[in-house]
Design an enzyme around this catalytic site. Structure first.
Site, PDB file in Angstrom:
ATOM      1  N   CYS A 148       0.921  -1.325  -0.046  1.00  0.00           N
ATOM      2  CA  CYS A 148      -0.037   0.115   0.025  1.00  0.00           C
ATOM      3  C   CYS A 148       0.845   1.325  -0.003  1.00  0.00           C
ATOM      4  O   CYS A 148       2.093   1.166   0.518  1.00  0.00           O
ATOM      5  CB  CYS A 148      -0.944  -0.053   1.255  1.00  0.00           C
ATOM      6  SG  CYS A 148      -1.955  -1.382   1.488  1.00  0.00           S
ATOM      7  N   ARG A 155       3.053   0.430  -5.209  1.00  0.00           N
ATOM      8  CA  ARG A 155       2.820  -0.196  -4.066  1.00  0.00           C
ATOM      9  C   ARG A 155       1.704  -1.073  -3.748  1.00  0.00           C
ATOM     10  O   ARG A 155       1.533  -1.858  -2.868  1.00  0.00           O
ATOM     11  CB  ARG A 155       2.779   0.865  -2.876  1.00  0.00           C
ATOM     12  CG  ARG A 155       4.216   1.562  -2.903  1.00  0.00           C
ATOM     13  CD  ARG A 155       4.178   2.809  -1.642  1.00  0.00           C
ATOM     14  NE  ARG A 155       4.508   2.059  -0.481  1.00  0.00           N
ATOM     15  CZ  ARG A 155       5.531   1.988  -0.203  1.00  0.00           C
ATOM     16  NH1 ARG A 155       6.644   2.384  -0.768  1.00  0.00           N
ATOM     17  NH2 ARG A 155       5.593   1.380   1.198  1.00  0.00           N
ATOM     18  N   TRP A 198      -2.820  -2.738  -1.669  1.00  0.00           N
ATOM     19  CA  TRP A 198      -2.782  -4.059  -1.796  1.00  0.00           C
ATOM     20  C   TRP A 198      -3.279  -4.951  -0.770  1.00  0.00           C
ATOM     21  O   TRP A 198      -2.514  -4.883   0.351  1.00  0.00           O
ATOM     22  CB  TRP A 198      -1.075  -4.348  -2.069  1.00  0.00           C
ATOM     23  CG  TRP A 198      -0.719  -5.707  -2.418  1.00  0.00           C
ATOM     24  CD1 TRP A 198      -0.582  -6.169  -3.755  1.00  0.00           C
ATOM     25  CD2 TRP A 198      -0.244  -6.994  -1.600  1.00  0.00           C
ATOM     26  NE1 TRP A 198      -0.341  -7.483  -3.765  1.00  0.00           N
ATOM     27  CE2 TRP A 198      -0.190  -7.979  -2.446  1.00  0.00           C
ATOM     28  CE3 TRP A 198       0.020  -7.139  -0.324  1.00  0.00           C
ATOM     29  CZ2 TRP A 198       0.217  -9.287  -1.954  1.00  0.00           C
ATOM     30  CZ3 TRP A 198       0.220  -8.136   0.345  1.00  0.00           C
ATOM     31  CH2 TRP A 198       0.509  -9.407  -0.898  1.00  0.00           C
ATOM     32  N   ASN A 241      -0.363   1.732   5.885  1.00  0.00           N
ATOM     33  CA  ASN A 241       0.347   0.805   4.995  1.00  0.00           C
ATOM     34  C   ASN A 241       0.934  -0.105   5.884  1.00  0.00           C
ATOM     35  O   ASN A 241       1.880   0.400   7.082  1.00  0.00           O
ATOM     36  CB  ASN A 241       1.411   1.566   4.266  1.00  0.00           C
ATOM     37  CG  ASN A 241       2.736   0.852   3.762  1.00  0.00           C
ATOM     38  OD1 ASN A 241       3.782   1.176   3.694  1.00  0.00           O
ATOM     39  ND2 ASN A 241       2.373  -0.605   3.495  1.00  0.00           N
ATOM     40  N   GLY A 242       0.773  -1.507   5.849  1.00  0.00           N
ATOM     41  CA  GLY A 242       1.704  -2.266   6.826  1.00  0.00           C
ATOM     42  C   GLY A 242       0.574  -3.417   7.380  1.00  0.00           C
ATOM     43  O   GLY A 242      -0.505  -3.614   6.829  1.00  0.00           O
ATOM     44  N   GLU A 269      14.642 -17.102 -13.675  1.00  0.00           N
ATOM     45  CA  GLU A 269      14.080 -15.592 -13.877  1.00  0.00           C
ATOM     46  C   GLU A 269      12.929 -15.730 -15.067  1.00  0.00           C
ATOM     47  O   GLU A 269      12.168 -15.326 -14.999  1.00  0.00           O
ATOM     48  CB  GLU A 269      15.238 -14.883 -14.335  1.00  0.00           C
ATOM     49  CG  GLU A 269      14.885 -13.344 -14.807  1.00  0.00           C
ATOM     50  CD  GLU A 269      13.983 -12.459 -13.482  1.00  0.00           C
ATOM     51  OE1 GLU A 269      13.722 -13.027 -12.641  1.00  0.00           O
ATOM     52  OE2 GLU A 269      13.754 -11.183 -13.933  1.00  0.00           O
ATOM     53  N   LYS A 297       9.106 -14.519 -14.776  1.00  0.00           N
ATOM     54  CA  LYS A 297       8.441 -13.570 -15.649  1.00  0.00           C
ATOM     55  C   LYS A 297       7.203 -13.915 -16.447  1.00  0.00           C
ATOM     56  O   LYS A 297       6.019 -13.567 -16.303  1.00  0.00           O
ATOM     57  CB  LYS A 297       9.473 -13.250 -16.813  1.00  0.00           C
ATOM     58  CG  LYS A 297      10.612 -12.434 -16.357  1.00  0.00           C
ATOM     59  CD  LYS A 297      10.231 -10.827 -16.169  1.00  0.00           C
ATOM     60  CE  LYS A 297       9.870 -10.649 -14.630  1.00  0.00           C
ATOM     61  NZ  LYS A 297      11.075 -10.566 -13.613  1.00  0.00           N
ATOM     62  N   GLU A 357       4.553 -14.530 -13.574  1.00  0.00           N
ATOM     63  CA  GLU A 357       4.041 -12.932 -13.227  1.00  0.00           C
ATOM     64  C   GLU A 357       3.229 -12.417 -14.208  1.00  0.00           C
ATOM     65  O   GLU A 357       2.068 -11.738 -13.590  1.00  0.00           O
ATOM     66  CB  GLU A 357       4.991 -12.236 -12.933  1.00  0.00           C
ATOM     67  CG  GLU A 357       6.035 -12.357 -11.659  1.00  0.00           C
ATOM     68  CD  GLU A 357       6.866 -11.251 -11.498  1.00  0.00           C
ATOM     69  OE1 GLU A 357       7.908 -11.165 -12.454  1.00  0.00           O
ATOM     70  OE2 GLU A 357       6.827 -10.586 -10.601  1.00  0.00           O
ATOM     71  N   HIS A 410      16.522 -36.133 -11.584  1.00  0.00           N
ATOM     72  CA  HIS A 410      16.166 -36.328 -10.206  1.00  0.00           C
ATOM     73  C   HIS A 410      14.752 -36.112  -9.794  1.00  0.00           C
ATOM     74  O   HIS A 410      14.662 -35.983  -8.494  1.00  0.00           O
ATOM     75  CB  HIS A 410      17.281 -35.631  -9.430  1.00  0.00           C
ATOM     76  CG  HIS A 410      18.611 -35.843  -9.741  1.00  0.00           C
ATOM     77  ND1 HIS A 410      19.172 -37.065  -9.538  1.00  0.00           N
ATOM     78  CD2 HIS A 410      19.580 -35.324 -10.479  1.00  0.00           C
ATOM     79  CE1 HIS A 410      20.553 -37.127  -9.817  1.00  0.00           C
ATOM     80  NE2 HIS A 410      20.713 -36.124 -10.534  1.00  0.00           N
ATOM     81  N   LYS A 465       4.525  -3.498  -7.234  1.00  0.00           N
ATOM     82  CA  LYS A 465       6.002  -3.361  -7.580  1.00  0.00           C
ATOM     83  C   LYS A 465       6.846  -3.420  -6.440  1.00  0.00           C
ATOM     84  O   LYS A 465       8.130  -4.026  -6.502  1.00  0.00           O
ATOM     85  CB  LYS A 465       5.987  -2.181  -8.029  1.00  0.00           C
ATOM     86  CG  LYS A 465       7.491  -1.609  -8.514  1.00  0.00           C
ATOM     87  CD  LYS A 465       7.540  -2.290  -9.865  1.00  0.00           C
ATOM     88  CE  LYS A 465       9.140  -2.192 -10.533  1.00  0.00           C
ATOM     89  NZ  LYS A 465       9.749  -3.344 -11.331  1.00  0.00           N
TER      90      LYS A 465
HETATM   91  O1  M6R Z   1      12.385  -4.286  -5.123  1.00  0.00           O
HETATM   92  P1  M6R Z   1      13.168  -5.513  -4.955  1.00  0.00           P
HETATM   93  O2  M6R Z   1      14.085  -5.901  -5.870  1.00  0.00           O
HETATM   94  O3  M6R Z   1      13.775  -5.729  -3.637  1.00  0.00           O
HETATM   95  O4  M6R Z   1      12.020  -6.800  -5.174  1.00  0.00           O
HETATM   96  C1  M6R Z   1      12.317  -7.902  -5.145  1.00  0.00           C
HETATM   97  C2  M6R Z   1      11.059  -8.768  -5.672  1.00  0.00           C
HETATM   98  O5  M6R Z   1       9.832  -8.337  -5.173  1.00  0.00           O
HETATM   99  C3  M6R Z   1      10.733  -8.433  -7.254  1.00  0.00           C
HETATM  100  O6  M6R Z   1      12.130  -8.873  -7.876  1.00  0.00           O
HETATM  101  C4  M6R Z   1       9.748  -9.268  -7.751  1.00  0.00           C
HETATM  102  O7  M6R Z   1      10.079 -10.704  -7.442  1.00  0.00           O
HETATM  103  C5  M6R Z   1       9.501  -8.699  -9.289  1.00  0.00           C
HETATM  104  N1  M6R Z   1       8.006  -8.747  -9.170  1.00  0.00           N
HETATM  105  C6  M6R Z   1      10.100  -9.484 -10.233  1.00  0.00           C
HETATM  106  O8  M6R Z   1       9.678  -9.208 -11.528  1.00  0.00           O
END
Ligand code: M6R
Length: 608
Positions: free
Chosen positions: A2, A27, A74, A98-99, A481, A485, A488, A504, A603
């Protein structure tokens, strides 16, 4: 997570609350809302979904008032409905938060026993009622907030307004960031300084336990208290120089696509800040000694930043011969880690605000370890907390899925490992490798020159339910990664494995409906990876290989090959990252998902 904002002014605040929230939407974007004091009442507007819905609502039902608070959510406690959207309010007080209030259930039970009626499922609402009850007993806003804060456990940043005190705005910070913005005739609160940047760059970062009481009646003054001692305290005021222009998509259909295409430039900016192109020597100027015999590198991060750190382990061990451990920040902080006095801690984060990474940083700092933060957002909590920091010069990353920040992290980590190797004299090819790194932007540009094959592949993958990725060496984290991606932004289930690990167990997942994406550069392990691919092909899975070996082919019913620029073991991970980013992007595009703001994500992850 948030984002929160507050404005105390002589002018109307609603429009600027919305403008500030637009810079905080990274956020969270489950719902948004604002509240002001107008004509002796607390007036609210709240909407489910993205900020645009709230803007539309305000277009129909504008809000007056020159003190107000705003929130972009959020969802943690309570689904993302209108009813659970902030601000939460009684007739006397309105709060944005926020929190997480960890003991909210106990507090709620007590309040329920006293006949309080709750309108939402949120943890936040207990704060509102506790302050309200104190106000009803005739206590001042300051005292009501002070008494309430003493009852709360957890992490929070709060902004609070009071119907009977329209000249007061109170902010409180414990665990979640909060910034005070200062102007001659206005005061502001924000989850970050960027939210306030168009109005003021004179800011004061509140610290743990701080409460700020802002007043209009005394000529826009503020006093900061610490909620334990409740004694006025001085915090330094900083003059920032943040960009204020809105970041646009620059003609691209999504921020993510723009950010993928920006990588040749952002990589070049980042690399040239670390490497002298003429002499091919390191320009890293850190007062950290990497030459000690017993040192250990500890990399701590979350999500994509964790995968960048996993990649770096190969470089620190191979080039600098330093034992390197990589931990997920969320695990590290609770596993009673053994911290050695020779440990050099490196915290990797795009935002510099990720709660788990920040908490791990504070833990290492408290134990007296050397701490270095690699961060993309200047003026973030991590840059301010760590002993040292290096900025990844990726520029603002708006797409929730990290792309250009990830490759900038790889660039910094690789240059840093080579810098350590130079100090330790472990290899005599440092300048050759630094030179190789300087070629990376050009190679990434080549990957992006023609994306039509990624587009075609995206269409194919958009029809699938599960995808497997494999890679070896530094390309194993890139496979992780790539899977992240894809998950996500396309919501397709994807898993990644080290190629040699498939047999394995994970090979049991292989079937005709589950494509395998193999990262297979023509390197020292190429033949081994080819065998792993063949083992999967034999079992009927569609095969997609990303390679720089033009002759590579696999005998199977469905075979796709994307030929990428010739790579070296050092630069391959950049090339293959650009490829897996494009695959994820075009798959999501064909599925029609919300690429820049995918469901359930934010984000910046500012809760545990
Ligand atoms: O801001 P940060 O790099 O600390 O964030 C870490 C993760 O939350 C961030 O990399 C997240 O996995 C992204 N959505 C990846 O695309």
């Amino acid at each position: 997570m948030c984002g929160i904002i507050g404005i105390l002014s002589n002018n109307l605040v609603a429009e600027r609350l919305i403008d500030g929230l637009s810079r905080l939407e990274y956020r969270g974007y489950d719902s948004a809302g604002i509240a002001t004091i107008w004509e002796n009442t607390i007036a609210k507007r709240r909407s489910e979904g993205k900020l645009q819905a709230l803007k539309d609502l305000l277009g129909q039902k504008p809000l007056q008032g020159n003190v107000g608070i705003g929130h972009t959510r959020w969802a943690t406690h309570g689904s993302p409905t209108h009813q659970n959207a902030h601000p939460h309010a009684t007739d006397r007080v309105a709060v944005v938060h926020n929190g997480i209030i960890e003991n909210y259930q106990l507090l709620k039970n007590d309040l329920l026993k006293n006949g309080v009626i709750f309108k939402s499922e949120t943890d936040t609402e207990v704060v509102v009622h506790l302050i309200d009850q104190a106000l009803q007993l005739g206590k001042s806003p300051e005292v009501a907030v002070q008494e309430t804060l003493a009852k709360l456990h957890g992490a929070f940043a709060l902004a609070i307004i009071f119907k009977d005190h329209p000249d007061v705005l109170i902010g409180a910070r414990r665990g979640s960031p909060l910034v005070l913005g200062i102007c001659e005739n206005e005061l502001f609160l924000g989850s970050d300084a960027w939210a306030l940047a168009p109005w003021t760059q004179k800011v004061c970062y509140l610290e743990e336990g701080d409460v700020v009481i802002m007043k209009r009646s005394d000529g826009f003054t503020y006093t900061i208290f610490n909620d334990e001692a409740w004694a006025p305290i001085n915090r330094p005021v900083k003059h920032l120089n943040l960009a204020t222009g809105a970041v646009s998509k620059g003609g691209y259909s999504h921020f993510m696509l723009k950010e993928i295409f920006e990588q040749p430039q952002t990589l070049s900016d980042t690399l040239l800040s670390l490497i002298d192109a003429e002499t091919q020597t390191s320009r890293i100027n850190l007062p950290i000694d990497f030459s000690g015999e017993h040192i250990r590198i500890r990399l701590i991060a979350c999500g994509s930043s964790y995968y960048a750190s996993l990649t770096a382990k190969y470089w620190f061990e191979k080039y600098a011969r330093i034992l390197c451990e990589v931990d997920l920040a969320s695990e590290f902080r609770y596993c009673d880690p053994v911290l050695g006095k020779h440990d050099i801690f490196i915290f990797v984060s795009q935002s510099g605000e990720t709660t788990d990474t920040l908490a791990a940083l504070n833990l290492a700092k408290a134990k007296g370890c050397v701490t270095l933060a690699l961060v993309n957002v200047p003026e973030s909590s991590m840059t301010r907390t760590a002993d040292h920091h290096i900025l990844t010069l990726a520029g603002p990353e708006i797409g929730v899925a990290s792309t250009k920040a990830f490759t900038a992290q790889l660039a910094v980590l690789c240059a840093l490992a080579l810098h350590a190797a130079a100090q330790r004299k472990t290899i005599d090819t440092v300048s050759v490798h630094l030179g190789e790194l300087l070629h990376v932007p050009k190679l990434v540009a080549q990957v992006l020159q023609d994306v039509s094959l990624f587009d075609e592949l995206g269409l194919r993958l958009s029809q699938t339910r599960d995808v497997l990725f494999i890679g070896r060496g530094t390309n194993y984290p890139i496979a992780l990664e790539g899977a992240l991606k894809l998950k996500e932004i396309s919501y397709i289930h994807a898993e990644a494995y080290a190629a040699g690990e498939l047999k394995h167990g994970p090979i049991a997942l292989v079937d005709k409906l589950t494509p395998l994406i193999a990262i297979a550069p023509n390197d020292a392990w190429f033949e081994k990876t080819s065998s792993n691919i063949q083992e999967v092909a034999t079992r009927g899975a569609p095969i997609i290989i990303l390679t720089d070996n033009p002759a590579f082919t696999v005998n199977c019913p469905e075979f796709h090959k994307i030929l990428l620029p010739k790579s070296t073991p050092l630069n391959a991970c950049f090339i293959y990252t650009a490829a897996v980013q494009c695959i994820a992007y075009y798959t999501a595009l064909h599925k029609g998902t919300d690429v820049d703001q995918p469901r359930n994500l934010a984000k910046s992850v500012t809760v545990e």
